[in-house]
Scaffold this motif. Structure first.
Motif, PDB file in Angstrom:
ATOM      1  N   VAL A  23       0.820  -1.212   0.000  1.00 26.88           N
ATOM      2  CA  VAL A  23       0.000   0.000   0.000  1.00 26.88           C
ATOM      3  C   VAL A  23       0.855   1.264   0.000  1.00 26.88           C
ATOM      4  CG1 VAL A  23      -1.783   1.262   1.232  1.00 26.88           C
ATOM      5  CG2 VAL A  23      -1.896  -1.210   1.108  1.00 26.88           C
ATOM      6  N   GLY A  44      -7.984   4.492  -2.755  1.00 30.67           N
ATOM      7  CA  GLY A  44      -7.149   3.298  -2.685  1.00 30.67           C
ATOM      8  C   GLY A  44      -5.676   3.547  -2.960  1.00 30.67           C
ATOM      9  N   GLY A  46      -3.582   5.065  -1.083  1.00 26.60           N
ATOM     10  CA  GLY A  46      -2.763   4.976   0.134  1.00 26.60           C
ATOM     11  C   GLY A  46      -2.734   6.235   0.988  1.00 26.60           C
ATOM     12  N   LYS A  47      -3.643   7.169   0.715  1.00 22.13           N
ATOM     13  CA  LYS A  47      -3.643   8.446   1.451  1.00 22.13           C
ATOM     14  C   LYS A  47      -3.887   8.241   2.949  1.00 22.13           C
ATOM     15  CE  LYS A  47      -7.082  10.080  -1.023  1.00 22.13           C
ATOM     16  NZ  LYS A  47      -7.364   8.868  -1.836  1.00 22.13           N
ATOM     17  N   SER A  48      -4.955   7.505   3.274  1.00 20.99           N
ATOM     18  CA  SER A  48      -5.262   7.288   4.693  1.00 20.99           C
ATOM     19  C   SER A  48      -4.152   6.492   5.358  1.00 20.99           C
ATOM     20  CB  SER A  48      -6.591   6.543   4.848  1.00 20.99           C
ATOM     21  OG  SER A  48      -7.644   7.332   4.344  1.00 20.99           O
ATOM     22  N   THR A  49      -3.637   5.504   4.659  1.00 19.05           N
ATOM     23  CA  THR A  49      -2.558   4.686   5.211  1.00 19.05           C
ATOM     24  C   THR A  49      -1.335   5.553   5.525  1.00 19.05           C
ATOM     25  OG1 THR A  49      -3.382   2.826   3.917  1.00 19.05           O
ATOM     26  CG2 THR A  49      -1.182   2.598   4.839  1.00 19.05           C
TER      27      THR A  49
HETATM   28  N1  LIG Z   1      -6.388  -2.545   7.438  1.00 20.20           N
HETATM   29  C1  LIG Z   1      -6.295  -2.903   6.156  1.00 20.20           C
HETATM   30  N2  LIG Z   1      -6.272  -4.199   5.792  1.00 20.20           N
HETATM   31  C2  LIG Z   1      -6.164  -4.565   4.498  1.00 20.20           C
HETATM   32  N3  LIG Z   1      -6.073  -3.698   3.466  1.00 20.20           N
HETATM   33  C3  LIG Z   1      -6.084  -2.392   3.758  1.00 20.20           C
HETATM   34  C4  LIG Z   1      -6.200  -1.909   5.113  1.00 20.20           C
HETATM   35  N4  LIG Z   1      -6.189  -0.554   5.092  1.00 20.20           N
HETATM   36  C5  LIG Z   1      -6.074  -0.217   3.788  1.00 20.20           C
HETATM   37  N5  LIG Z   1      -6.013  -1.301   2.993  1.00 20.20           N
HETATM   38  C6  LIG Z   1      -5.866  -1.280   1.520  1.00 20.20           C
HETATM   39  O1  LIG Z   1      -4.839  -0.394   1.195  1.00 20.20           O
HETATM   40  C7  LIG Z   1      -5.139   0.339   0.025  1.00 20.20           C
HETATM   41  C8  LIG Z   1      -5.042   1.828   0.317  1.00 20.20           C
HETATM   42  O2  LIG Z   1      -6.012   2.194   1.254  1.00 20.20           O
HETATM   43  P1  LIG Z   1      -6.168   3.661   1.800  1.00 20.20           P
HETATM   44  O3  LIG Z   1      -4.888   4.115   2.387  1.00 20.20           O
HETATM   45  O4  LIG Z   1      -7.352   3.662   2.686  1.00 20.20           O
HETATM   46  O5  LIG Z   1      -6.451   4.486   0.462  1.00 20.20           O
HETATM   47  P2  LIG Z   1      -7.079   5.936   0.258  1.00 20.20           P
HETATM   48  O6  LIG Z   1      -7.178   6.596   1.592  1.00 20.20           O
HETATM   49  O7  LIG Z   1      -6.155   6.626  -0.679  1.00 20.20           O
HETATM   50  O8  LIG Z   1      -8.409   5.717  -0.376  1.00 20.20           O
HETATM   51  C9  LIG Z   1      -6.507  -0.115  -0.424  1.00 20.20           C
HETATM   52  O9  LIG Z   1      -6.338  -1.062  -1.440  1.00 20.20           O
HETATM   53  C10 LIG Z   1      -7.092  -0.721   0.821  1.00 20.20           C
HETATM   54  O10 LIG Z   1      -7.987  -1.735   0.495  1.00 20.20           O
END
Ligand SMILES: Nc1ncnc2c1ncn2[C@@H]1O[C@H](COP(=O)(O)OP(=O)(O)O)[C@@H](O)[C@H]1O
Ligand SMILES: [Mg+2]
Length: 252
Positions: A23, A44, A46-49
């Motif tokens: 991610v 998707g 990776g912004k929140s991550t």
């Molecule tokens: N806790 C988690 N377990 C499994 N996959 C995750 C988890 N958190 C995020 N992902 C995956 O990581 C990718 C990026 O997610 P995220 O950071 O939420 O994206 P954004 O905020 O840009 O929409 C996505 O494919 C999402 O499904």
């Protein structure tokens, strides 16, 4: 300029059913004290991550995050949660409030844990924040007696009650109509003028246009950035156009 956040070579992956999804793939980002930075990118990407990684809300696989001279990777869970509670503020798309407490109690309660200030002092600080964000008259209402935009302002008050150094906001205007979104952005700008650093994730070019610097993410990497500088001579519309043009250029 002083760095407040320094993330270097961050990698993060999650286990999916069959494979591991990468991610964050070698993301490095420096945030300077007092900066207002926004992060854009497709769903998707990776912004929140990234926001979770920088704030120590989630662990990373490798790389390093230094916040305010502290290596988050070297901190234990208690130390990390102290740092988050005392030095960081969080605002999410949907603020979560306890429905059986007044709005002001919802703001004061989480801050009482640190016991650094007396309840009375915290309540007067909360009232002051409610006035600043324009909902001083709602202090003693219950959360279900306020609109989404008003609750989001209360959420900002809650994020500010411990006088954080940095605010992380994940799509804070995502659930609001454009008028409420504008009011929330007005609040963020005011907070930033007080010297608080802000990192804000958004889909909205007009929202990003009000920050000083925009990072563009795609497939787990920061692929470009746009330096906008402080809001001054340019209108938000002109800046939003620059953001949109850059988005098209990087094919987000
Ligand atoms: N806790 C988690 N377990 C499994 N996959 C995750 C988890 N958190 C995020 N992902 C995956 O990581 C990718 C990026 O997610 P995220 O950071 O939420 O994206 P954004 O905020 O840009 O929409 C996505 O494919 C999402 O499904
Ligand atoms: Mg997200």
């Amino acid at each position: 300029m002083k760095k407040i956040m320094d993330g270097q070579h961050i990698y993060k992956s999650f286990d999916a059913e069959k494979e591991r999804i990468k991610v964050l793939r070698d993301v490095s980002v420096i945030i300077y004290e007092g900066e207002f930075i926004s992060v854009m990118g497709p769903s998707g990407s990776g912004k929140s991550t990234l926001l979770y990684a920088l704030s120590g809300m989630d662990t990373i696989d490798s790389g390093e995050v230094i916040f305010n001279h502290q290596r988050l990777g070297a901190c234990g869970e208690t130390e990390l949660s102290d740092i988050r509670r005392q030095q960081m503020g969080f605002v999410f798309q949907q603020p979560i409030f306890l429905n059986n407490l007044t709005i002001i109690d919802n703001i004061v309660l989480p801050a009482m844990r640190d016991n650094r200030k007396k309840v009375k002092e915290l309540a007067s600080k909360a009232q002051q924040l409610l006035e600043i964000t324009g909902i001083g008259n709602l202090a003693y209402r219950m959360p279900n007696q306020a609109s989404g935009g008003q609750l989001q302002r209360a959420g900002i008050c809650r994020a500010l009650i411990n006088e954080p150094k940095i605010i992380f906001a994940d799509e804070p205007t995502g659930a609001l109509n454009s008028k409420a979104a504008e009011e929330i952005m007005g609040n963020f700008l005011k907070i930033n003028q007080e010297g608080i650093t802000i990192m804000l994730v958004t889909h909205d070019a007009k929202v990003a246009a009000q920050s000083e610097r925009v990072l563009f993410m795609k497939d787990g990497q920061i692929i470009d950035e746009l330096q906008l500088g402080k809001l001054s001579n340019q209108t938000v519309e002109e800046r939003a156009e620059r953001v949109t043009r850059k988005m098209l250029k990087v094919e987000m």
